[in-house]
Scaffold this motif. Structure first.
Motif, PDB file in Angstrom:
ATOM      1  N   LYS A  42       0.847  -1.191   0.000  1.00 24.05           N
ATOM      2  CA  LYS A  42       0.000   0.000   0.000  1.00 24.05           C
ATOM      3  C   LYS A  42       0.884   1.244   0.000  1.00 24.05           C
ATOM      4  CE  LYS A  42      -3.861   0.205   0.239  1.00 24.05           C
ATOM      5  NZ  LYS A  42      -4.847   0.261  -0.869  1.00 24.05           N
ATOM      6  N   ARG A  43       0.382   2.291  -0.599  1.00 20.39           N
ATOM      7  CA  ARG A  43       1.077   3.562  -0.634  1.00 20.39           C
ATOM      8  C   ARG A  43       0.324   4.573   0.225  1.00 20.39           C
ATOM      9  NH1 ARG A  43       4.241   0.496  -2.351  1.00 20.39           N
ATOM     10  NH2 ARG A  43       5.607   0.709  -4.175  1.00 20.39           N
ATOM     11  N   LEU A  44       1.064   5.535   0.726  1.00 22.75           N
ATOM     12  CA  LEU A  44       0.431   6.612   1.485  1.00 22.75           C
ATOM     13  C   LEU A  44      -0.580   7.341   0.610  1.00 22.75           C
ATOM     14  CD1 LEU A  44       3.576   8.128   3.242  1.00 22.75           C
ATOM     15  CD2 LEU A  44       1.664   6.992   4.397  1.00 22.75           C
ATOM     16  N   PRO A  45      -1.648   7.866   1.193  1.00 22.47           N
ATOM     17  CA  PRO A  45      -2.585   8.681   0.408  1.00 22.47           C
ATOM     18  C   PRO A  45      -1.838   9.850  -0.242  1.00 22.47           C
ATOM     19  CG  PRO A  45      -3.457   8.230   2.600  1.00 22.47           C
ATOM     20  CD  PRO A  45      -2.028   7.776   2.608  1.00 22.47           C
ATOM     21  N   ILE A  46      -2.248  10.210  -1.441  1.00 25.71           N
ATOM     22  CA  ILE A  46      -1.520  11.230  -2.182  1.00 25.71           C
ATOM     23  C   ILE A  46      -1.493  12.563  -1.439  1.00 25.71           C
ATOM     24  CG2 ILE A  46      -3.473  12.020  -3.580  1.00 25.71           C
ATOM     25  CD1 ILE A  46       0.193  11.466  -4.741  1.00 25.71           C
ATOM     26  N   GLU A  47      -2.525  12.823  -0.646  1.00 26.84           N
ATOM     27  CA  GLU A  47      -2.540  14.096   0.095  1.00 26.84           C
ATOM     28  C   GLU A  47      -1.476  14.134   1.194  1.00 26.84           C
ATOM     29  OE1 GLU A  47      -6.108  11.602   1.629  1.00 26.84           O
ATOM     30  OE2 GLU A  47      -5.167  12.099  -0.298  1.00 26.84           O
ATOM     31  N   ASP A  48      -0.923  12.957   1.538  1.00 23.64           N
ATOM     32  CA  ASP A  48       0.155  12.921   2.524  1.00 23.64           C
ATOM     33  C   ASP A  48       1.516  13.233   1.912  1.00 23.64           C
ATOM     34  OD1 ASP A  48      -1.756  12.182   4.345  1.00 23.64           O
ATOM     35  OD2 ASP A  48      -0.850  10.242   4.854  1.00 23.64           O
ATOM     36  N   VAL A  49       1.602  13.157   0.591  1.00 27.69           N
ATOM     37  CA  VAL A  49       2.921  13.283  -0.030  1.00 27.69           C
ATOM     38  C   VAL A  49       3.012  14.366  -1.104  1.00 27.69           C
ATOM     39  CG1 VAL A  49       3.512  10.882   0.457  1.00 27.69           C
ATOM     40  CG2 VAL A  49       2.418  11.459  -1.728  1.00 27.69           C
ATOM     41  N   ALA A  50       1.873  14.855  -1.581  1.00 31.62           N
ATOM     42  CA  ALA A  50       1.890  15.854  -2.655  1.00 31.62           C
ATOM     43  C   ALA A  50       1.230  17.139  -2.185  1.00 31.62           C
ATOM     44  CB  ALA A  50       1.179  15.314  -3.886  1.00 31.62           C
ATOM     45  N   PHE A  51       1.890  18.260  -2.448  1.00 34.68           N
ATOM     46  CA  PHE A  51       1.391  19.566  -2.020  1.00 34.68           C
ATOM     47  C   PHE A  51       1.532  20.548  -3.182  1.00 34.68           C
ATOM     48  CE2 PHE A  51       3.672  17.301   1.320  1.00 34.68           C
ATOM     49  CZ  PHE A  51       2.609  16.969   2.157  1.00 34.68           C
ATOM     50  N   PHE A  52       0.600  21.466  -3.285  1.00 34.06           N
ATOM     51  CA  PHE A  52       0.603  22.400  -4.393  1.00 34.06           C
ATOM     52  C   PHE A  52       1.008  23.792  -3.922  1.00 34.06           C
ATOM     53  CE2 PHE A  52      -2.010  18.886  -5.694  1.00 34.06           C
ATOM     54  CZ  PHE A  52      -1.698  18.723  -7.027  1.00 34.06           C
ATOM     55  N   ASN A  53       2.096  24.261  -4.498  1.00 30.11           N
ATOM     56  CA  ASN A  53       2.571  25.636  -4.340  1.00 30.11           C
ATOM     57  C   ASN A  53       3.245  25.964  -3.013  1.00 30.11           C
ATOM     58  OD1 ASN A  53       1.590  26.341  -6.947  1.00 30.11           O
ATOM     59  ND2 ASN A  53      -0.460  26.516  -6.094  1.00 30.11           N
ATOM     60  N   GLU A  54       2.906  25.277  -1.944  1.00 32.79           N
ATOM     61  CA  GLU A  54       3.619  25.500  -0.682  1.00 32.79           C
ATOM     62  C   GLU A  54       3.568  24.247   0.173  1.00 32.79           C
ATOM     63  OE1 GLU A  54       1.871  28.680   1.482  1.00 32.79           O
ATOM     64  OE2 GLU A  54      -0.093  27.746   1.665  1.00 32.79           O
TER      65      GLU A  54
END
Length: 222
Positions: free
Chosen positions: A204-216
């Motif tokens: 399983k992979r971490l939820p994308i919101e745990d690893v990807a952030f937009f602009n800051e």
């Protein structure tokens, strides 16, 4: 949907299937051998990966002789995939890859990708810069490029029906000594390749919101 759109959609799906089906496989069928011709094709496709200044610092030591895999086994902490897989590919980084700049940019000129005077300028600038880099910076560059090509190699292998597992767990000093690797080459990782005897475990992979952030980036968690 037109025929060309249908074909494009199928190609996209096949590529996504390769990504989703790749697993780190540790149990291999020892009877399966990969021919030199097919191994060469896998490596050639892998070398389409990007690299810093297109210097392509990756070098491959393909270990497929049984006696050499046995020699590697204790160095790799007795991981059985070393001897059961068809081959183990040692991905090395050449910290003196700038010495091939003239050949690399010369090929670009021959292919019509750049004018000869532009290539000459690139060669002079590239050799001057890379030859004067601190050792640690040069090593970091080849580690980055080595990681890029290693992932590409594993995806190419999966597309051809083979399985792989990247290995960082081995004694690099003993490996260098046992296989006569000069200081020019930095061990990046070992990759076992072959046909799975047992499928790799899904993960399983971490939820994308745990690893990807937009602009800051978020504030640091306590």
């Amino acid at each position: 949907m037109s025929n060309s759109q249908t074909i494009e959609k199928l190609d996209q799906q096949m590529f996504l299937d390769v990504i989703r089906e790749r697993r780190s496989v540790r149990a291999y069928d020892p009877t399966v051998k990969i021919s030199r011709e097919e191994m060469t094709e896998i490596l050639e496709l892998a070398t389409l990966a990007p690299s810093s200044s297109n210097l392509q610092p990756w070098r491959f030591l393909v270990i497929d002789k049984p006696e050499l895999k046995e020699k590697l086994l204790p160095i790799a902490f007795n991981q059985q995939q070393v001897v059961e897989s068809s081959a183990v590919i040692a991905v090395l980084g050449d910290v003196e890859s700038y010495k091939k700049a003239e050949k690399i940019y010369g090929q670009a000129v021959e292919a019509g990708f750049m004018p000869a005077d532009t290539a000459k300028s690139f060669i002079e600038r590239t050799v001057g810069m890379y030859s004067s880099l601190p050792a640690e910076v040069a090593r970091q560059i080849v580690f980055t490029d080595g990681g890029l090509i290693s992932m590409q190699l594993m995806l190419v292998a999966r597309s051809k029906g083979y399985d792989t597992v990247p290995m960082g767990g081995y004694d690099k000093a003993k490996f260098v000594e046992a296989f006569g690797i000069s200081e020019q080459y930095v061990p990046v990782m070992l990759i076992a390749i072959g046909k799975a005897a047992k499928p790799g475990h899904p993960t399983k992979r971490l939820p994308i919101e745990d690893v990807a952030f937009f602009n800051e980036m978020p504030s640091v968690e306590e």
